[in-house]
Design a protein around this motif. Structure first.
Motif, mmCIF file in Angstrom:
data_model
loop_
_atom_site.group_PDB
_atom_site.id
_atom_site.type_symbol
_atom_site.label_atom_id
_atom_site.label_comp_id
_atom_site.label_asym_id
_atom_site.label_seq_id
_atom_site.Cartn_x
_atom_site.Cartn_y
_atom_site.Cartn_z
ATOM 1 N N SER A 1 5.955 3.320 0.115
ATOM 2 C CA SER A 1 5.380 1.867 0.075
ATOM 3 C C SER A 1 5.581 1.295 1.558
ATOM 4 O O SER A 1 6.377 1.428 2.300
ATOM 5 N N HIS B 1 5.900 12.618 -1.275
ATOM 6 C CA HIS B 1 6.062 11.195 -2.207
ATOM 7 C C HIS B 1 5.164 10.193 -1.533
ATOM 8 O O HIS B 1 4.569 10.276 -0.388
ATOM 9 N N ASN B 2 5.039 8.966 -2.344
ATOM 10 C CA ASN B 2 4.149 7.827 -1.794
ATOM 11 C C ASN B 2 5.076 6.990 -1.241
ATOM 12 O O ASN B 2 5.999 6.264 -2.020
ATOM 13 N N GLU C 1 0.901 -1.237 0.000
ATOM 14 C CA GLU C 1 0.060 -0.029 0.057
ATOM 15 C C GLU C 1 0.899 1.276 -0.077
ATOM 16 O O GLU C 1 2.005 1.225 0.365
ATOM 17 N N TYR C 2 0.133 2.363 -0.434
ATOM 18 C CA TYR C 2 1.019 3.589 -0.410
ATOM 19 C C TYR C 2 0.476 4.522 0.609
ATOM 20 O O TYR C 2 -0.836 4.943 0.589
ATOM 21 N N ARG C 3 1.392 5.414 1.312
ATOM 22 C CA ARG C 3 1.055 6.324 2.317
ATOM 23 C C ARG C 3 1.611 7.661 1.708
ATOM 24 O O ARG C 3 3.101 7.569 1.975
ATOM 25 N N GLU C 4 1.119 8.834 1.583
ATOM 26 C CA GLU C 4 1.571 9.967 1.210
ATOM 27 C C GLU C 4 2.419 10.587 2.315
ATOM 28 O O GLU C 4 1.831 10.535 3.585
ATOM 29 N N GLU C 5 3.691 11.031 2.082
ATOM 30 C CA GLU C 5 4.585 11.424 3.176
ATOM 31 C C GLU C 5 5.294 12.562 2.448
ATOM 32 O O GLU C 5 5.634 12.768 1.718
ATOM 33 N N LYS C 6 5.516 13.597 3.407
ATOM 34 C CA LYS C 6 6.543 14.628 3.216
ATOM 35 C C LYS C 6 7.646 14.268 3.933
ATOM 36 O O LYS C 6 7.936 14.124 5.128
#
Length: 877
Positions: A346, A343-344, A197-202
């Motif tokens: 993983s 970015h996303n 799954e992908y979690r948006e992160e700064k």
């Protein structure tokens, strides 16, 4: 049971367990025990719930929909099988047990217990979860054939798994290779691409000086041994440098770098140059293989830096990042840092840990390798010949593109093809203990692949287990007895429909199509019905952290299974998320009681309780003809909706007829007109209404049915089919005029606050069509005197109904001065409210800054207030 024995209210808790026990003991869940000759079949497998705990609302909606399908088709006289089972859910279950054991004080459960003892604890947990799940499914009323129950890790499924593995291995589709895989450092196992799954992160994005170029990366901890600079062949900036070697100062000293040209480089991104990290990027790994470069692992399976990183070895890779950047800064190699890089990330779909791409030796299924198709003799796929060269990817595409598998709703075809068209080889091995162990044995240089262990001494089995989706991909046919040629396999495969959540279209549905088309040469199911997620009343996803989880078992305890089922089905459509609140469940509990009380009234009214044949109906009145016409239209529509998997539409039409037409109108009129013919119609409609409601509300309908047929069971009562002879358009048109007349009288009574005990005098003008309906109008409209003629003199309220007029004398009913005073006050308040709204909406400073939804709500309120003022002024006039 005597008809007087029905209590005033239906208490679900007093009946549900006993009713389910009676269904089970009847044997009718088993298609082999169904009464009568049944030429057609209907089959569906339960998407096996994971043995990781209890069922949630997502499972509840699945059970409700599938039970509606099953009960409907059973009553449609089809040989109906709903096959139950549970999924061992390898990684999820093992992780759950490991966490429980760690809570008990163990630091490393697998190491401390060993494989055998650890698996005993996992299997004990799985069995306990299984028992809870089965009990919960029964509480929902699920009419599954428990005699055929399966488990993805039982011996029969293990034989099927090993057989398919060997078939694929012999066909060259399964291979073992060194590839970049998705590795979860927490689960200590690989993940398939769709399990990531992908979690948006700064985070930060770093630009480093690397010899003659500047490179960019979000992960400097992977860059220790980058030795290859890649640029685009058409990038003129580096044309003279391609093929040359450079001495480059780097993290742990000087490295020798080479520049190559490849179209994988993006000239527009940054400097247009990149370095490759073969061990931690799939793209870079493929480039390394293409050019013959070495692959050195920088990060190990625990997420720590390897010996290849020199002085940083043993440190956690993520924690060492800033230290690495500091080292590069000391050497003057940091060009710049972007602090706002989004970015996303993983992450593992099970534990939310960041996934690490790592090179490992794994087992894979090649989805692009051609093999000879084995056509089914039983239900061959259209468009593919026996022996034709095909690929697994091609089979998956063909099954849906040719509509041999129809996805409901159809818009998910696009989603399906997006995934299939970009499908890569499937990594099927996992580095865990719980699951189907890979059926491969080694002895020296020998390798043996088989269904059973090889004979002889010295063989050592591959320690890896198979991806849980490998076994669940065989679910539709392994549960029917394959690899044996069984009667069930011949009778029920392909299954009629697969019902599941849209969120596992990739995980499970596609893999079942892959496996079944390969193994059997036929599709696994003819239809795929996708339900959405169940969200809370505001549309948020249910989660423990938000405190908005609704427990289906608690809803059943409080409101009953029937109400819980209806709340999940009515108002929901395939492929769309639905909102649920406890108030919605409570509302359907009220409807359950409404059906109970309608039945109680009818059974108390009729002289004889029992089956009424359509041939015995004798409609005498307009209301008789109208209700029979409406009911026969309903029969046809409900049947068509259920055949088309339109469950909400069927339920909504049934509810509208039951409450708004049958209860509110015909039952009330029946109290007026009475008679044997009315009793027959009441009984005829009630019997069939219970039949039509049974798939949706099995418990309350079965309990009421005991009054009608104490010796029979509604679960196997044949579905009544509509006869056209009772459809009467003329009666429906005339009855609408009668309804509108009664409604007009009721509205005038309400408008002038006439209390129910006070009867009114009514004159109907131009209303010859209502001649003969006087008794009905008097009763339903609370009318004392009803005449036909011209508008009377004096104080009269008039309503227009089509070409008719309804006049009600207000003499003695209304205190004019008091009513005028009340209306004047209400008018003044409404005018003030309108003025305040108009002022706000005329203020551009307010409307330009306020949320659009707030402004739109104010406009709606203004429109409603203006309409209300018009009514008040009309009343004052």
């Amino acid at each position: 049971m005597d008809k007087q024995d029905m209590p005033k209210a239906y208490e679900s808790g007093q009946y549900e367990d006993a009713i389910y026990a009676s269904w089970e003991s009847s044997g009718f869940f088993n298609p082999d025990n169904l009464p009568g000759e049944r030429e057609e079949t209907f089959s569906i497998v339960l998407p096996p719930p994971n043995v990781t705990g209890t069922l949630h609302m997502g499972h509840a909606v699945m059970l409700a929909i599938e039970d509606i399908m099953t009960r409907f088709n059973r009553m449609r006289w089809r040989k109906t099988l709903w096959l139950p089972g549970t999924d061992h859910a390898a990684i999820a279950t093992q992780t759950k047990v490991e966490k429980l054991l760690m809570k008990e004080g163990m630091e490393d459960p697998r190491r401390e217990l060993g494989r055998e003892k650890f698996l005993e604890r996992v299997e004990q947990f799985a069995q306990e979860s299984h028992d809870i799940i089965v009990n919960q499914a029964k509480r929902m009323g699920a009419s599954m054939d428990w005699s055929r129950e399966a488990y993805t890790l039982d011996s029969a499924r293990n034989r099927a798994v090993n057989t398919v593995f060997k078939m694929m291995y012999d066909d060259g589709l399964i291979y073992r290779g060194d590839r970049i895989v998705n590795w979860c450092p927490r689960c200590k196992s690989t993940l398939a691409d769709d399990e990531v799954e992908y979690r948006e992160e700064k985070s930060k994005f770093y630009y480093f000086k690397y010899g003659p170029v500047v490179i960019g990366t979000a992960r400097p901890e992977t860059k220790f041994l980058d030795k290859v600079i890649v640029v685009h062949p058409e990038d003129d900036r580096y044309k003279d440098l391609v093929g040359k070697e450079f001495e480059v100062e780097w993290i742990e000293g000087t490295v020798k770098a080479t520049m190559v040209a490849d179209e994988v480089a993006d000239m527009e991104m940054g400097s247009g140059a990149m370095t490759i990290t073969p061990a931690h990027s799939l793209v870079d790994f493929d480039l390394a293989k293409k050019y013959g470069y070495e692959v050195h692992r920088i990060i190990d399976e625990d997420g720590n830096l390897t010996e290849a990183t020199g002085s940083f070895a043993g440190k956690n890779a993520n924690q060492a990042r800033e230290e690495i950047v500091a080292r590069l800064a000391e050497k003057g190699l940091v060009d710049k840092i972007d602090e706002d890089y989004v970015h996303n990330l993983s992450v593992c779909y099970r534990c939310d840990t960041a996934v690490e791409p790592l090179p490992k030796v794994q087992w894979f299924i090649d989805v692009n390798k051609e093999f000879a198709f084995r056509a089914s003799q039983h239900a061959p796929m259209e468009g593919i010949e026996d022996g034709q060269q095909v690929t697994l990817k091609g089979l998956m595409q063909h099954a849906v593109r040719s509509k041999q598998v129809k996805i409901i709703p159809e818009r998910f075809d696009k989603t399906y093809f997006h995934w299939i068209d970009n499908l890569r080889d499937w990594n099927i091995s996992r580095q865990i203990w719980f699951g189907h162990q890979v059926p491969v044995w080694y002895r020296g240089e020998e390798t043996y692949v088989g269904v059973e262990a090889p004979e002889g001494e010295g063989w050592e089995r591959d320690p890896d287990t198979l991806d849980t989706w490998f076994s669940s991909g065989l679910w539709t046919f392994s549960t029917l007895g394959w690899p044996d040629e069984t009667a069930d396999l011949r009778t029920f495969q392909p299954t009629t429909v697969l019902e599941t959540g849209y969120d596992i279209l990739f995980f499970w549905v596609a893999r079942m199509i892959l496996m079944t088309t390969y193994v059997l040469g036929e599709v696994p199911f003819e239809n795929v019905y996708l339900h959405g997620l169940v969200r809370d009343e505001t549309g948020r996803k249910m989660s423990k952290s938000l405190g908005n989880v609704i427990d289906p078992l608690k809803m059943i305890d409080k409101y009953g299974a029937d109400a819980t089922r209806l709340s999940l089905v009515i108002g929901s459509t395939p492929g769309n998320d639905s909102k649920l609140s406890e108030a919605k469940v409570a509302g359907y509990r009220n409807f359950t009681n409404k059906l109970w009380n309608i039945s109680r009234f009818v059974l108390g009214q009729v002289e004889t309780v029992g089956h009424v044949a359509e041939a015995d109906l004798d409609p005498q009145t307009l209301a008789d003809r109208w209700i029979l016409s409406r009911f026969h239209v309903l029969q046809s529509e409900v049947t068509d909706h259920l055949e088309a998997y339109e469950f909400s539409q069927a339920g909504e039409k049934l509810r509208n007829f039951t409450w708004s037409e049958f209860a509110d109108w015909y039952v009330e009129i029946a109290k007026v007109q009475g008679g044997k013919s009315t009793q027959g119609i009441l009984m005829y409609i009630l019997e069939r209404l219970l039949t039509y409601w049974h798939p949706f509300m099995p418990f309350v309908t079965e309990q009421i049915w005991k009054q009608i047929d104490p010796e029979g069971m509604l679960i196997v009562h044949e579905w009544p089919m509509a006869k056209e002879r009772h459809v009467d358009a003329e009666a429906e048109t005339a009855f609408v005029q009668l309804q509108e007349t009664v409604v007009a009288i009721r509205n005038i009574r309400s408008q002038y606050n006439v209390v129910p005990k006070v009867l009114v005098n009514v004159v109907l003008s131009d209303a010859d069509v209502l001649a003969g309906q006087e008794d009905v109008i008097r009763s339903l409209g609370r009318v004392e005197s009803l005449t036909f003629g011209a508008k009377p003199e004096g104080d009269v309220a008039t309503a227009v109904v089509g070409s008719m007029q309804v006049h009600i004398s207000l003499e003695g009913l209304v205190d004019k001065e008091a009513e005028k005073g009340k209306l004047t006050k209400e008018r003044d308040e409404t005018q003030g409210y309108i003025a305040s709204l108009e002022k706000k909406l005329a203020n551009e400073a307010f409307t330009s800054k306020a949320p659009e939804q707030v402004v739109e709500t104010m406009r709606t309120n203004l429109s409603e207030a203006q309409a209300k003022l018009a009514v008040i002024n009309e009343q004052l006039a």
